[in-house]
Design an enzyme around this catalytic site. Sequence first.
Site, PDB file in Angstrom:
ATOM      1  CG  HIS A  39      -8.154   4.426   8.422  1.00 38.07           C
ATOM      2  ND1 HIS A  39      -8.297   2.257   8.284  1.00 38.07           N
ATOM      3  CD2 HIS A  39      -8.685   4.593   7.551  1.00 38.07           C
ATOM      4  CE1 HIS A  39      -8.768   2.015   7.505  1.00 38.07           C
ATOM      5  NE2 HIS A  39      -8.318   3.263   6.426  1.00 38.07           N
TER       6      HIS A  39
ATOM      7  CG  HIS B 212      -3.505   2.977   7.296  1.00 32.88           C
ATOM      8  ND1 HIS B 212      -5.392   4.365   8.134  1.00 32.88           N
ATOM      9  CD2 HIS B 212      -3.177   2.111   6.508  1.00 32.88           C
ATOM     10  CE1 HIS B 212      -4.783   4.276   6.346  1.00 32.88           C
ATOM     11  NE2 HIS B 212      -4.658   3.844   5.494  1.00 32.88           N
TER      12      HIS B 212
ATOM     13  N   GLY C 196      -4.166  -5.000   3.559  1.00 32.22           N
ATOM     14  CA  GLY C 196      -5.469  -4.920   3.726  1.00 32.22           C
ATOM     15  C   GLY C 196      -6.078  -5.679   2.539  1.00 32.22           C
ATOM     16  CD  GLN C 197      -9.202  -9.960   1.797  1.00 30.74           C
ATOM     17  OE1 GLN C 197      -8.175 -10.528   1.141  1.00 30.74           O
ATOM     18  NE2 GLN C 197     -10.563 -10.259   0.478  1.00 30.74           N
ATOM     19  CE  LYS C 198     -12.749  -0.041   1.703  1.00 29.87           C
ATOM     20  NZ  LYS C 198     -11.953   0.504   1.971  1.00 29.87           N
ATOM     21  CG  ASP C 199      -7.682  -1.630  -0.581  1.00 31.80           C
ATOM     22  OD1 ASP C 199      -8.347  -0.437  -1.387  1.00 31.80           O
ATOM     23  OD2 ASP C 199      -7.813  -0.892   0.757  1.00 31.80           O
TER      24      ASP C 199
ATOM     25  CB  VAL D  30     -10.136  -3.108  10.536  1.00 35.11           C
ATOM     26  CG1 VAL D  30     -10.563  -2.629  12.136  1.00 35.11           C
ATOM     27  CG2 VAL D  30      -8.927  -3.766  11.286  1.00 35.11           C
TER      28      VAL D  30
ATOM     29  CB  SER E 284      -8.451   6.973   4.089  1.00 39.33           C
ATOM     30  OG  SER E 284      -7.111   6.459   4.289  1.00 39.33           O
ATOM     31  NE  ARG E 285     -11.014   7.443  -2.130  1.00 40.49           N
ATOM     32  CZ  ARG E 285      -9.930   6.928  -2.433  1.00 40.49           C
ATOM     33  NH1 ARG E 285      -9.946   6.062  -2.130  1.00 40.49           N
ATOM     34  NH2 ARG E 285      -9.148   7.442  -3.406  1.00 40.49           N
TER      35      ARG E 285
HETATM   36  P1  AMP Z   1      -4.387   3.159   1.686  1.00 34.17           P
HETATM   37  O1  AMP Z   1      -3.394   3.931   3.021  1.00 34.17           O
HETATM   38  O2  AMP Z   1      -5.770   3.422   1.608  1.00 34.17           O
HETATM   39  O3  AMP Z   1      -3.725   3.019   0.294  1.00 34.17           O
HETATM   40  O4  AMP Z   1      -4.460   1.877   2.665  1.00 34.17           O
HETATM   41  C1  AMP Z   1      -3.695   0.743   3.266  1.00 34.17           C
HETATM   42  C2  AMP Z   1      -3.388  -0.612   3.337  1.00 34.17           C
HETATM   43  O5  AMP Z   1      -4.223  -0.702   4.727  1.00 34.17           O
HETATM   44  C3  AMP Z   1      -3.478  -1.466   2.719  1.00 34.17           C
HETATM   45  O6  AMP Z   1      -2.358  -2.904   1.814  1.00 34.17           O
HETATM   46  C4  AMP Z   1      -5.708  -0.978   2.605  1.00 34.17           C
HETATM   47  O7  AMP Z   1      -5.501  -2.261   2.192  1.00 34.17           O
HETATM   48  C5  AMP Z   1      -5.316  -1.333   3.801  1.00 34.17           C
HETATM   49  N1  AMP Z   1      -6.205  -0.717   5.041  1.00 34.17           N
HETATM   50  C6  AMP Z   1      -7.216  -0.051   4.829  1.00 34.17           C
HETATM   51  N2  AMP Z   1      -8.622  -0.247   5.168  1.00 34.17           N
HETATM   52  C7  AMP Z   1      -8.230  -1.358   5.303  1.00 34.17           C
HETATM   53  C8  AMP Z   1      -9.445  -1.674   6.851  1.00 34.17           C
HETATM   54  N3  AMP Z   1     -10.562  -1.342   6.956  1.00 34.17           N
HETATM   55  N4  AMP Z   1      -9.427  -3.216   7.080  1.00 34.17           N
HETATM   56  C9  AMP Z   1      -8.075  -3.721   7.854  1.00 34.17           C
HETATM   57  N5  AMP Z   1      -7.360  -2.953   5.959  1.00 34.17           N
HETATM   58  C10 AMP Z   1      -7.207  -2.354   5.215  1.00 34.17           C
END
Ligand code: AMP
Length: 278
Positions: free
Chosen positions: A34, A37, A147-150, A176, A186-187
């Site tokens: 999304h 990413h 991402g700062q999200k996590d 974002v 993604s959830r």
């Molecule tokens: P994931 O696929 O959920 O494991 O996330 C992969 C990377 O994307 C991780 O570093 C997350 O922190 C980042 N990420 C996920 N959602 C967001 C978001 N909304 N904004 C910025 N980074 C994100």
Amino acid sequence: MKIVRDVSEIRSALESHRKAEQSIGFVPTMGALHAGHLSLMRAARSTTDVAVLSIFVNPLQFGPNEDFSRYPRSEERDFELAEEEKMDVVFIPRVEDMYPTDAAATVTVGRLGEIVEGAARPGHFDGVATVVAKLFNLVDADVAFFGQKDAQQAAVIKRMVKDLSFRTRIQVEPIVREADGLALSSRNVYLSPEDRRQAPMLNQALREGAAVIMDRGSVADAERRVAEVATGAGFEMDYGSVVDPETFEPWAGGPALIVIAARLGVTRLIDNLQVIGR
Ligand code: AMP
């Protein structure tokens, strides 16, 4: 764009770039890509010569009652998006190659991996640290983008890189969000239309908690406000806490981070907000 599925081939796929002394940027993800990413891919594209995306739904970081088997997967669409973002390599390894049945060594990060989100999801951050260590060894990037999200995940990875002397530098990119404040995840596809309408209140809860801190209210008052707003919108709280942004210990002055995890129906969402210290 090269697609690499074999763990044994990723090093050789990057060798020519390394020989040419090109810098390598790495974006690890679980796919179902999304805009969050995409911002990491753009950061990689603009920072390093070569951009590598990995897509791997890591079984090690899911608890027994979590959503590993139903986690969204959209390989073809992910390849299209990676292509549009001009990724040079997409690494999409198989679970059985990443974790042969006799694999035993893991990475743990101690207390930082056990508190807050780590307490709500026992073993989660060991799973994250282990897969990221393995991916870092395979890709050997100059810079990796998270991402700062996590937020706690980023802190865990920084800790691991420092303590175990990985050469990869960690760059953290802002969250974002949708126009209504909901952090992209993604959830979010799990949310029913009704849940989707309520979901932005998770971010609203953080904002109201931050306002309490800025108004010199107590941490307890701020956390109470966060929980009040979220539960009022139908969320079931896992936690809503004001923490130190590096250690995730309870906040004791300086920059603060408010972190929240809560469930709306079947969907568990997390979010966080940085607060200027006082
Ligand atoms: P994931 O696929 O959920 O494991 O996330 C992969 C990377 O994307 C991780 O570093 C997350 O922190 C980042 N990420 C996920 N959602 C967001 C978001 N909304 N904004 C910025 N980074 C994100």
